[in-house]
Design a protein around this motif. Structure first.
Motif, PDB file in Angstrom:
ATOM      1  N   GLU A 159     -28.441 -23.038 -14.705  1.00 53.32           N
ATOM      2  CA  GLU A 159     -28.108 -21.904 -13.846  1.00 53.32           C
ATOM      3  C   GLU A 159     -26.736 -21.309 -14.168  1.00 53.32           C
ATOM      4  OE1 GLU A 159     -26.162 -23.659  -9.800  1.00 53.32           O
ATOM      5  OE2 GLU A 159     -28.307 -24.029 -10.052  1.00 53.32           O
ATOM      6  N   GLU A 160     -25.955 -21.976 -14.994  1.00 51.66           N
ATOM      7  CA  GLU A 160     -24.640 -21.451 -15.394  1.00 51.66           C
ATOM      8  C   GLU A 160     -24.673 -20.718 -16.727  1.00 51.66           C
ATOM      9  OE1 GLU A 160     -22.010 -25.193 -13.565  1.00 51.66           O
ATOM     10  OE2 GLU A 160     -22.636 -25.158 -15.664  1.00 51.66           O
ATOM     11  N   LEU A 161     -25.796 -20.790 -17.416  1.00 46.69           N
ATOM     12  CA  LEU A 161     -25.813 -20.416 -18.823  1.00 46.69           C
ATOM     13  C   LEU A 161     -25.725 -18.912 -19.075  1.00 46.69           C
ATOM     14  CD1 LEU A 161     -25.904 -21.762 -21.563  1.00 46.69           C
ATOM     15  CD2 LEU A 161     -28.400 -21.635 -21.503  1.00 46.69           C
ATOM     16  N   SER A 162     -26.361 -18.099 -18.228  1.00 46.60           N
ATOM     17  CA  SER A 162     -26.402 -16.665 -18.483  1.00 46.60           C
ATOM     18  C   SER A 162     -25.003 -16.058 -18.539  1.00 46.60           C
ATOM     19  CB  SER A 162     -27.235 -15.960 -17.410  1.00 46.60           C
ATOM     20  OG  SER A 162     -27.290 -14.569 -17.648  1.00 46.60           O
ATOM     21  N   LEU A 163     -24.156 -16.421 -17.578  1.00 47.37           N
ATOM     22  CA  LEU A 163     -22.807 -15.860 -17.544  1.00 47.37           C
ATOM     23  C   LEU A 163     -22.007 -16.322 -18.762  1.00 47.37           C
ATOM     24  CD1 LEU A 163     -20.709 -14.185 -16.063  1.00 47.37           C
ATOM     25  CD2 LEU A 163     -20.079 -16.213 -14.746  1.00 47.37           C
ATOM     26  N   ARG A 164     -22.175 -17.570 -19.174  1.00 44.89           N
ATOM     27  CA  ARG A 164     -21.418 -18.047 -20.337  1.00 44.89           C
ATOM     28  C   ARG A 164     -21.896 -17.369 -21.622  1.00 44.89           C
ATOM     29  NH1 ARG A 164     -20.758 -20.500 -15.387  1.00 44.89           N
ATOM     30  NH2 ARG A 164     -18.655 -21.394 -15.402  1.00 44.89           N
ATOM     31  N   LEU A 320     -21.186  -8.493 -18.350  1.00 45.29           N
ATOM     32  CA  LEU A 320     -20.634  -9.575 -17.541  1.00 45.29           C
ATOM     33  C   LEU A 320     -21.149  -9.517 -16.104  1.00 45.29           C
ATOM     34  CD1 LEU A 320     -16.905  -9.663 -18.736  1.00 45.29           C
ATOM     35  CD2 LEU A 320     -18.749 -11.230 -19.347  1.00 45.29           C
ATOM     36  N   LEU A 321     -21.204  -8.315 -15.541  1.00 45.75           N
ATOM     37  CA  LEU A 321     -21.651  -8.164 -14.154  1.00 45.75           C
ATOM     38  C   LEU A 321     -23.104  -8.586 -13.995  1.00 45.75           C
ATOM     39  CD1 LEU A 321     -21.190  -7.190 -11.246  1.00 45.75           C
ATOM     40  CD2 LEU A 321     -21.829  -4.881 -12.005  1.00 45.75           C
ATOM     41  N   SER A 322     -23.961  -8.140 -14.882  1.00 45.95           N
ATOM     42  CA  SER A 322     -25.386  -8.467 -14.767  1.00 45.95           C
ATOM     43  C   SER A 322     -25.629  -9.963 -14.953  1.00 45.95           C
ATOM     44  CB  SER A 322     -26.206  -7.668 -15.785  1.00 45.95           C
ATOM     45  OG  SER A 322     -25.833  -8.013 -17.108  1.00 45.95           O
ATOM     46  N   ALA A 323     -24.880 -10.592 -15.861  1.00 49.40           N
ATOM     47  CA  ALA A 323     -25.034 -12.033 -16.075  1.00 49.40           C
ATOM     48  C   ALA A 323     -24.540 -12.821 -14.870  1.00 49.40           C
ATOM     49  CB  ALA A 323     -24.272 -12.453 -17.325  1.00 49.40           C
ATOM     50  N   TYR A 324     -23.460 -12.362 -14.258  1.00 50.04           N
ATOM     51  CA  TYR A 324     -22.958 -13.022 -13.045  1.00 50.04           C
ATOM     52  C   TYR A 324     -24.014 -12.980 -11.946  1.00 50.04           C
ATOM     53  CZ  TYR A 324     -20.462 -13.742  -8.669  1.00 50.04           C
ATOM     54  OH  TYR A 324     -20.095 -14.184  -7.426  1.00 50.04           O
ATOM     55  N   ARG A 328     -25.790 -16.090 -10.301  1.00 45.48           N
ATOM     56  CA  ARG A 328     -25.509 -16.238  -8.865  1.00 45.48           C
ATOM     57  C   ARG A 328     -26.787 -16.377  -8.061  1.00 45.48           C
ATOM     58  NH1 ARG A 328     -25.073 -16.923  -4.299  1.00 45.48           N
ATOM     59  NH2 ARG A 328     -23.509 -16.234  -2.785  1.00 45.48           N
ATOM     60  N   TYR A 329     -27.801 -15.592  -8.411  1.00 47.52           N
ATOM     61  CA  TYR A 329     -29.062 -15.599  -7.664  1.00 47.52           C
ATOM     62  C   TYR A 329     -30.173 -16.350  -8.395  1.00 47.52           C
ATOM     63  CZ  TYR A 329     -26.695 -12.279  -4.662  1.00 47.52           C
ATOM     64  OH  TYR A 329     -25.788 -11.696  -3.809  1.00 47.52           O
ATOM     65  N   LYS A 330     -29.792 -17.033  -9.492  1.00 50.73           N
ATOM     66  CA  LYS A 330     -30.734 -17.864 -10.255  1.00 50.73           C
ATOM     67  C   LYS A 330     -31.994 -17.089 -10.625  1.00 50.73           C
ATOM     68  CE  LYS A 330     -29.042 -21.975  -7.842  1.00 50.73           C
ATOM     69  NZ  LYS A 330     -29.377 -23.143  -7.011  1.00 50.73           N
ATOM     70  N   SER A 331     -31.789 -15.881 -11.087  1.00 46.99           N
ATOM     71  CA  SER A 331     -32.901 -15.002 -11.453  1.00 46.99           C
ATOM     72  C   SER A 331     -32.642 -14.414 -12.829  1.00 46.99           C
ATOM     73  CB  SER A 331     -33.050 -13.874 -10.426  1.00 46.99           C
ATOM     74  OG  SER A 331     -33.989 -12.919 -10.863  1.00 46.99           O
ATOM     75  N   ARG A 332     -33.658 -14.381 -13.657  1.00 47.82           N
ATOM     76  CA  ARG A 332     -33.561 -13.759 -14.975  1.00 47.82           C
ATOM     77  C   ARG A 332     -34.383 -12.468 -15.045  1.00 47.82           C
ATOM     78  NH1 ARG A 332     -29.414 -16.694 -15.266  1.00 47.82           N
ATOM     79  NH2 ARG A 332     -29.573 -18.804 -16.104  1.00 47.82           N
ATOM     80  N   ALA A 333     -35.544 -12.447 -14.391  1.00 49.33           N
ATOM     81  CA  ALA A 333     -36.457 -11.314 -14.519  1.00 49.33           C
ATOM     82  C   ALA A 333     -35.894 -10.039 -13.899  1.00 49.33           C
ATOM     83  CB  ALA A 333     -37.805 -11.652 -13.884  1.00 49.33           C
ATOM     84  N   ILE A 334     -35.414 -10.121 -12.677  1.00 51.33           N
ATOM     85  CA  ILE A 334     -34.959  -8.916 -11.976  1.00 51.33           C
ATOM     86  C   ILE A 334     -33.747  -8.289 -12.661  1.00 51.33           C
ATOM     87  CG2 ILE A 334     -34.013  -8.029  -9.804  1.00 51.33           C
ATOM     88  CD1 ILE A 334     -35.802 -10.024  -8.339  1.00 51.33           C
ATOM     89  N   PRO A 335     -32.692  -9.062 -12.993  1.00 54.20           N
ATOM     90  CA  PRO A 335     -31.572  -8.443 -13.721  1.00 54.20           C
ATOM     91  C   PRO A 335     -32.004  -7.837 -15.056  1.00 54.20           C
ATOM     92  CG  PRO A 335     -30.904 -10.557 -12.820  1.00 54.20           C
ATOM     93  CD  PRO A 335     -32.393 -10.463 -12.632  1.00 54.20           C
ATOM     94  N   SER A 336     -32.901  -8.519 -15.784  1.00 53.70           N
ATOM     95  CA  SER A 336     -33.374  -7.984 -17.069  1.00 53.70           C
ATOM     96  C   SER A 336     -34.075  -6.644 -16.877  1.00 53.70           C
ATOM     97  CB  SER A 336     -34.326  -8.973 -17.743  1.00 53.70           C
ATOM     98  OG  SER A 336     -33.680 -10.179 -18.062  1.00 53.70           O
ATOM     99  N   ALA A 374     -29.512  -8.613 -23.373  1.00 55.94           N
ATOM    100  CA  ALA A 374     -29.606  -9.730 -24.314  1.00 55.94           C
ATOM    101  C   ALA A 374     -29.143 -11.077 -23.756  1.00 55.94           C
ATOM    102  CB  ALA A 374     -28.849  -9.388 -25.593  1.00 55.94           C
ATOM    103  N   PRO A 375     -27.998 -11.175 -23.068  1.00 60.20           N
ATOM    104  CA  PRO A 375     -27.587 -12.498 -22.566  1.00 60.20           C
ATOM    105  C   PRO A 375     -28.554 -13.096 -21.555  1.00 60.20           C
ATOM    106  CG  PRO A 375     -25.727 -10.997 -22.564  1.00 60.20           C
ATOM    107  CD  PRO A 375     -26.948 -10.166 -22.835  1.00 60.20           C
ATOM    108  N   THR A 376     -29.090 -12.248 -20.669  1.00 58.77           N
ATOM    109  CA  THR A 376     -30.027 -12.754 -19.667  1.00 58.77           C
ATOM    110  C   THR A 376     -31.304 -13.254 -20.326  1.00 58.77           C
ATOM    111  OG1 THR A 376     -29.126 -11.128 -18.120  1.00 58.77           O
ATOM    112  CG2 THR A 376     -31.167 -12.209 -17.496  1.00 58.77           C
TER     113      THR A 376
END
Length: 492
Positions: A159-164, A320-324, A328-336, A374-376
């Motif tokens: 759950e920390e990986l997207s932002l990093r 950075l904002l989208s990855a945070y 934060r919300y443990k979601s990959r699909a919606i931000p993508s 791409a990061p997400t």
């Protein structure tokens, strides 16, 4: 500051309980912050230089490279394309070798080698020489991006990986901005030492990469246990967090072709493979040709270098904002999906407008919309593949697809079709829309797979019942089933 609690690992399938210290949340945060301060800046610089040294040929082009070497548009496109063939070929083998060779040795070595090659790129005097150098550059740069994602997945929880990933990947946006500023300054060295300005772009950026590569040998630990900056207690905390997040990280699984095939047969991996291809096509198109696109809108070469900075700078912050939000919300699909929608709007505006300033303004939507996806997606791929070699394969496959898209993009911007590039813009618009749809479909697929595993729990775990004849059945279940273990929840 700490107490003890009993952690049950898959108690229902009989894995033995074990006692571990429960870490105070502040101690955990402090340990993770120290990783952030010591690991992320180095990986960010590695990837910034990777992207800068790969994409600076676009800046060199409008600084006179194509004219100086008497290249046709077709020859220039071949010079850009040829890098991606060895680049793609190196990604999977290098990821599978990363643990064996060790990140501390492999990653700085690659950076030092490509710095030397980029420096030599500034000395070429012919089409053939540029082809040879670009081929070698692709071979040593290919392992870096998938290697960094795999490397970070061994230091941070899922759950920390997207932002990093976003922290280091956003340097791609930053490198686009930095490259424009740097190229605008360096090309003024035209004639110094008898060399054209475009040569100095390669020489100076290559020398800096060599310097950073040598420094990397002293800064890159292979595992959290090898860190020179963490205390012994902090190393224990980091490892316990990883073991709790992914039980399969504890045993050291050995390479098996079976794990590669498992990845190739995973529907969520294959779907993300397609999404990576589409994102890669749009991303590399913008990275390699944005200065030329802005130039063809009617701006001078130097002004084009400077104007290319803005969209990339916005892309840095949006990434950075989208990855945070994703972490934060443990979601990959919606931000993508939301981020890809920005690029849909941007490409639609660019396609429909006839005003050059409006067309330029649309780039402030397309660049963030493409880069921030791409990061997400990368974190999504890394999150849902276990154990190690399956994860290594899946990550590498994602970047194989990304760079295959890069090959396609190099042929989509012939000068005669500028500045609108109507057919290419329609393709990019379509791909961005499909990323939105594909993200939603993948979330639905993973949700179905999570439910299915729970319903079939007894059947899946039946071969791994823990008894006197099979005392290690619980561990074996995690190592063989990996992400298909019923207690492994796919990230949506």
């Amino acid at each position: 500051m700490s107490s003890t609690k009993e952690l049950e690992s898959s108690s229902e399938n009989g894995t033995a309980a074990h006692v571990l210290p429960e870490d105070d949340s502040e101690l955990q945060k402090k340990a993770v912050r120290k990783l952030d301060y010591t690991i992320l800046p180095v990986m960010t610089m590695f990837y910034l230089l990777s992207f800068l040294d790969r994409a600076n040929i676009g800046n060199a082009r409008i600084a006179g490279l194509q004219k100086s070497l008497h290249l046709t548009d077709h020859q220039y496109q071949i010079c850009v394309t040829v890098l991606y063939v060895p680049y793609i070929a190196a990604e999977l083998p290098s990821n599978l070798l990363l643990r064996t060779v060790g990140p501390r040795l492999l990653m700085p070595t690659l950076l030092t080698l490509w710095g030397i090659i980029v420096t030599l790129q500034g000395l070429v005097t012919s089409y053939g020489g540029l082809i040879a150098v670009r081929t070698l550059l692709g071979m040593v740069e290919g392992p870096m991006f998938p290697g960094i994602v795999l490397y970070l997945s061994s230091f941070y929880t899922r759950e920390e990986l997207s932002l990093r990933i976003a922290f280091f990947f956003s340097s791609a946006s930053l490198s686009g901005a930095f490259s424009g500023l740097l190229a605008a300054a360096i090309q003024n060295m035209d004639g110094v030492g008898g060399k054209p300005g475009w040569s100095w772009i390669f020489i100076l950026e290559g020398l800096f990469s060599i310097l950073m590569g040598i420094t990397g040998f002293f800064l890159v630990p292979s595992t959290p246990r090898d860190s020179k900056f963490l205390t012994d207690n902090q190393k224990d905390i980091i490892m316990r967090r990883l073991e709790k997040d992914r039980p399969s990280i504890v045993p050291s699984d050995r390479f098996s072709i079976r794990e590669v095939l498992w990845s190739l047969r995973s529907p969520h991996v294959l779907l993300l493979f397609v999404l990576f291809f589409m994102v890669g096509t749009t991303l590399y198109g913008l990275a390699l040709f944005l200065p030329s696109i802005v130039n063809q809108l009617g701006f001078s070469p130097v002004k084009s270098q400077l104007l290319s900075v803005g969209p990339f700078a916005v892309g840095f912050f949006v990434t950075l904002l989208s990855a945070y939000v994703s972490d934060r919300y443990k979601s990959r699909a919606i931000p993508s999906a939301v981020i890809a929608s920005l690029s849909v709007i941007g490409f639609a505006i660019y396609l429909s407008t006839k005003d050059k300033f409006t067309a330029y303004g649309s780039l402030f939507l397309t660049v963030p919309g493409v880069y921030a996806s791409a990061p997400t997606l990368s974190a999504w791929m890394a999150n849902n593949s276990e154990p190690y070699y399956r994860r290594a394969t899946s990550i590498a496959l994602g970047f194989v697809a990304t760079n295959a898209g890069g090959i396609l993009s190099t042929w989509r911007f012939p000068t005669k079709e500028g500045p609108r590039f109507r057919n290419t813009t329609i393709m990019d618009l379509t791909f961005s829309a499909l990323v939105v749809v594909g993200s939603i479909v993948n979330a639905l697929l993973l949700s179905h797979m999570n439910r299915s595993k729970k319903l079939r729990r007894d059947t899946l775990l039946a071969p791994y019942t823990v008894d006197e004849k099979n005392p290690d059945g619980g561990v074996k279940a995690w190592m063989e089933l990996g992400d298909r273990h019923p207690d492994f929840t796919y990230t949506l």
